[in-house]
Scaffold this active site. Structure first.
Site, PDB file in Angstrom:
ATOM      1  N   ILE A   1      27.535 139.860 131.953  1.00  0.00           N
ATOM      2  CA  ILE A   1      27.891 139.987 130.560  1.00  0.00           C
ATOM      3  C   ILE A   1      29.467 139.536 130.334  1.00  0.00           C
ATOM      4  CG2 ILE A   1      28.121 141.366 128.300  1.00  0.00           C
ATOM      5  CD1 ILE A   1      25.400 142.481 129.298  1.00  0.00           C
ATOM      6  N   PHE A   2      30.246 140.169 131.116  1.00  0.00           N
ATOM      7  CA  PHE A   2      31.468 140.083 131.135  1.00  0.00           C
ATOM      8  C   PHE A   2      32.212 138.722 131.404  1.00  0.00           C
ATOM      9  CE2 PHE A   2      32.132 144.937 131.625  1.00  0.00           C
ATOM     10  CZ  PHE A   2      32.472 144.908 130.384  1.00  0.00           C
TER      11      PHE A   2
ATOM     12  N   GLN B   1      30.163 135.908 130.984  1.00  0.00           N
ATOM     13  CA  GLN B   1      29.982 135.152 129.876  1.00  0.00           C
ATOM     14  C   GLN B   1      30.945 135.184 128.702  1.00  0.00           C
ATOM     15  OE1 GLN B   1      25.748 135.855 129.075  1.00  0.00           O
ATOM     16  NE2 GLN B   1      24.925 134.541 130.803  1.00  0.00           N
TER      17      GLN B   1
ATOM     18  N   HIS C   1       2.681  74.209 107.542  1.00  0.00           N
ATOM     19  CA  HIS C   1       3.952  74.754 107.213  1.00  0.00           C
ATOM     20  C   HIS C   1       5.001  74.349 108.199  1.00  0.00           C
ATOM     21  CE1 HIS C   1       6.413  77.456 104.524  1.00  0.00           C
ATOM     22  NE2 HIS C   1       7.176  77.675 105.655  1.00  0.00           N
ATOM     23  N   GLU C   2       4.735  74.700 109.246  1.00  0.00           N
ATOM     24  CA  GLU C   2       5.754  74.861 110.236  1.00  0.00           C
ATOM     25  C   GLU C   2       5.916  73.173 110.729  1.00  0.00           C
ATOM     26  OE1 GLU C   2       7.555  76.926 111.076  1.00  0.00           O
ATOM     27  OE2 GLU C   2       6.401  78.663 109.913  1.00  0.00           O
TER      28      GLU C   2
ATOM     29  N   HIS D   1       8.557  71.879 108.435  1.00  0.00           N
ATOM     30  CA  HIS D   1       9.779  71.919 108.927  1.00  0.00           C
ATOM     31  C   HIS D   1      10.391  71.202 109.943  1.00  0.00           C
ATOM     32  CE1 HIS D   1      10.250  75.429 106.259  1.00  0.00           C
ATOM     33  NE2 HIS D   1       9.423  76.175 106.721  1.00  0.00           N
TER      34      HIS D   1
ATOM     35  N   ASP E   1      11.926  81.002 102.780  1.00  0.00           N
ATOM     36  CA  ASP E   1      12.502  79.818 102.751  1.00  0.00           C
ATOM     37  C   ASP E   1      13.289  79.611 101.351  1.00  0.00           C
ATOM     38  OD1 ASP E   1      11.629  79.177 105.516  1.00  0.00           O
ATOM     39  OD2 ASP E   1       9.602  78.485 104.566  1.00  0.00           O
TER      40      ASP E   1
END
Length: 732
Positions: free
Chosen positions: A151-152, A154, A443-444, A447, A519
């Site tokens: 205890i002491f 800690q 779609h692609e 592009h 897009d």
């Protein structure tokens, strides 16, 4: 004593104490069998006098003249056990009326009967305290002493920690293994930092000329560009103590703690001069004072004041070089950036194509690569990538090669790593309807075809209809150079390419879908910047009409427009004009190359993904079947690495199956038959060879398309280098 040693000692003491208590309790409680109590005399058969008169008693153990423990002749208890522990191994227990009375009784029996055999009688008197009654209090005192000690200890540690609360959390590294050879893609930055190393190794070289080495070096740049790596390289090359700490380690909830830690940091640095102090993310403590909503921050400002005094105050710290890193130099306090504190600011930028090639070579030192891997091509494809991004994509490629049980990393592994860094992993398990797949393919293809045809667009690198991230498909382009300036013609071509997907949908399915939302968003952003920020509209002229960008809280709330409503209408008209012209141009080009688009869709339906070589073959007039055959040959070459590779260590049961030529031909025939049946189920084809559009198919496409489908977060032209010039996943 270190924390580890202290913890081991504490647990050892506790273990010994627990074992001692257990042993003591066992000794106290293990008193043997409790004997049966009988009277001294009486009419009962089981009395001590009756047992003695009948000759049944072998031995009697008398304690303190009043307690008798009796062992019978026919007892199951051995005589040795009784002798070793009479009180615990006895048949009967008797309370004697008195020691003299009992012995007079035995004498009377001997006098009355000459043949009487008296039992063995042993007497014992306690002359003091027994050892069990002594050891228990002693052990309890020892245990209590140990508990109090812990205890002491800690509490002392807590007090020590409270006293050390103002100590610095800086970590000291004496031997940093990083060298300048481990840093690539920033040659000018390395030259600036080599002067720091020369000063630390040979300060007389500079002092003889009256030169003063910069007291502070601020590394500024985007995340992942290697600012911390540069600091480590300086420490490794100079071979001096290297103190590293984060800016957030100074700031605590208690006022004054940060300033105390700054003082302690410089005290330790003075004891180790010459040395380097590196503060990472210095904007956490060096933010400009007196700004922000709701007042200032006393603790942070006190910490900053102490840092300013330590860097350039009354005390001299000539042997301490302060290095710091941040990606927010615009919010740092001006007093921190003035000469005398941070004399030199080194901007670590995103690497160019040459720098990216050098970084890729550094990070591929321990990775086996196939002969088809080209660092020049990869450097052109990774425009806008930082050093951390490049290291990450090579690591992803190595993981993919290991997953496929290959002994080397092939080019497609690295390309897939690039795609994972940009848009995330492929989602091949996602269920895609034939209608969505058809829309995505056209779609692609739109592009890709416009990117191939237009002069100012970058070269097409990859076209895929496999979902990735939030996109149902994507088209990647490969810039030839890292252009810092973008011309109006290139911006127009970029917008045209972005609208090519929507144009392809209108041409083929005679309807439009929600897949082009991203897009349209990106194209509108570029068109608005052309009109309001870049002066590319004749109607508006060379006027800057963009909003002021706020870097603090409420960015959009604080943005204001500096033009009238009438001029706002002109701006909207100009934006719409740019978008409409580009869309009309996309429609014209796709109608011209309709046959190429149909063949590209057939290849995408069969193989899902095509690359630059396949796009070139389609524009050369090759048929879809020829392109598919070329893809199969390339795949067979890639699989050859897998067939020759032995199973990796630790992976048991791995089996590589070699397919014969005849079996491969049979598989191709079965696949061709399945494709033919699928084509018959879809109905007759159009005259140009493309799949015929059913009357209800457009309505089904509109119903199945989600409002946000494929809307992938994509950056602006200049602010997001990865998607610059369309070089990024194009959200379908």
């Amino acid at each position: 004593m270190s924390k580890k040693t202290s913890a081991i000692l504490k647990y050892t003491v506790l273990a010994v104490a627990i074992i001692a208590i257990i042993v003591l309790l066992w000794l106290m409680l293990d008193t043997g069998r409790e004997p049966e109590t009988i009277p001294y005399s009486g009419d009962q058969v089981q009395s001590l006098t009756s047992l003695i008169e009948n000759g049944d008693v072998r031995s009697i153990y008398i304690v303190n003249g009043s307690e008798a423990y009796v062992l019978l002749n026919n007892s199951q208890i051995s005589y040795d056990a009784f002798k070793s522990n009479p009180t615990g191994n006895a048949d009967y227990y008797v309370e004697l009326p008195g020691y003299s009375i009992f012995f007079n009784y035995l004498e009377s029996l001997r006098a009355a009967n000459a043949d009487f055999v008296s039992p063995e009688v042993v007497t014992h008197y306690y002359t003091g305290v027994s050892w069990t009654s002594f050891i228990f209090p002693a052990i309890m005192l020892v245990v209590m002493g140990i508990v109090l000690f812990i205890i002491f200890r800690q509490s002392a540690g807590a007090n020590k920690q409270a006293m050390n609360f103002g100590k610095t959390k800086a970590r000291v590294n004496m031997n940093v293994p990083v060298r300048f050879s481990d840093v690539a893609g920033a040659e000018e930055e390395k030259e600036e930092l080599k002067e720091i190393v020369d000063f630390l190794k040979n300060p007389q070289k500079f002092s003889a000329l009256g030169a003063r080495i910069p007291k502070g070096v601020l590394l500024v740049g985007p995340p992942g560009t290697g600012k911390t790596l540069f600091a480590k390289a300086v420490a490794g090359e100079s071979n001096v103590p290297f103190f590293s700490i984060s800016g957030s380690d100074f700031v605590e909830m208690f006022v004054g703690t940060g300033a105390a830690r700054v003082r302690d940091l410089f005290d330790q640095a003075k004891r180790n001069m010459p040395c380097i102090v590196f503060i990472d993310e210095i904007d956490a403590v060096g933010r400009q004072r007196g700004t922000g909503l709701g007042g200032g921050h006393d603790e942070r400002e006190q910490t900053l004041n102490q840092l300013l005094v330590q860097m350039d105050g009354f005390e001299k710290n000539d042997g301490i070089i302060i290095m710091a890193a941040t990606n927010r130099a615009d919010i740092l306090d001006p007093a921190l950036l003035r000469p005398g504190r941070f004399d030199r600011q080194i901007y670590v930028n995103i690497p160019d194509v040459k720098g990216r090639e050098a970084i890729l070579k550094v990070h591929s030192r321990n990775k086996p690569l196939a002969p088809d891997v080209s660092f020049k091509i990869l450097a052109r494809m990774t425009s806008g990538f930082s050093g951390a991004d490049l290291e990450n994509l090579l690591n992803e490629a190595a993981i993919l090669a290991a997953r496929a049980n290959r002994k080397v990393i092939v080019m497609e592994d690295i390309l897939e790593g690039i795609n994972k860094v940009i848009a995330g992993p492929q989602k091949k398990s996602r269920v895609v309807t034939d209608s969505d797949k058809r829309i995505t393919a056209y779609h692609e293809s739109g592009h890709a075809i416009i990117a191939k045809v237009l002069e100012n667009c970058d070269e097409v690198q990859e076209v895929s209809i496999i979902p990735r991230g939030q996109a149902a498909g994507y088209t990647l382009t490969r810039p030839e150079t890292d252009d810092s300036h973008i011309t109006k013609g290139k911006l127009i071509d970029m917008i045209t390419m972005m609208l090519g997907g929507r144009a392809a949908e209108e041409i083929v399915i005679h309807d439009i879908s929600t897949g082009a939302s991203n897009d349209i968003q990106r194209a509108s952003t570029i068109a608005r910047k052309m009109v309001t920020e870049w002066g590319m509209s004749k109607a508006v002229g060379n006027m800057y009409l963009g909003g002021d960008k706020e870097v603090f809280l409420g960015r959009d709330y604080g943005t204001t427009h500096s033009y009238s409503e009438q001029l706002g209408g002109v701006i909207d008209d100009e934006i719409k004009t740019i978008l409409d012209k580009c869309y009309a141009r996309a429609l014209e080009l796709l109608n011209k190359y309709r046959s190429v688009m149909d063949n590209m869709v057939k290849v995408l339906f069969a193989k899902d993904t095509i690359y630059t070589d396949e796009v070139e073959m389609l524009f050369e007039g090759r048929s879809a079947e020829e392109v598919i055959k070329a893809i199969d040959e390339r795949q067979a070459k890639k699989d050859s690495y897998k067939r020759d590779a032995a199973p990796s260590a630790g992976r048991t049961g791995a089996r590589v199956e070699i397919i014969s030529e005849a079996e491969l031909n049979r598989m191709k025939e079965r696949r061709a038959a399945e494709e033919a049946r699928a084509a018959e189920d879809k109905g007759p084809e159009a005259a140009d060879g493309s799949p015929a559009a059913k009357p209800s198919e457009a309505d089904d496409d509109a119903k199945e398309a989600a409002p946000d489908k494929g809307a992938e977060p994509d950056g602006e032209v200049k602010e997001d280098p990865k998607n610059k010039d369309g070089n990024g996943s194009d959200g379908q």
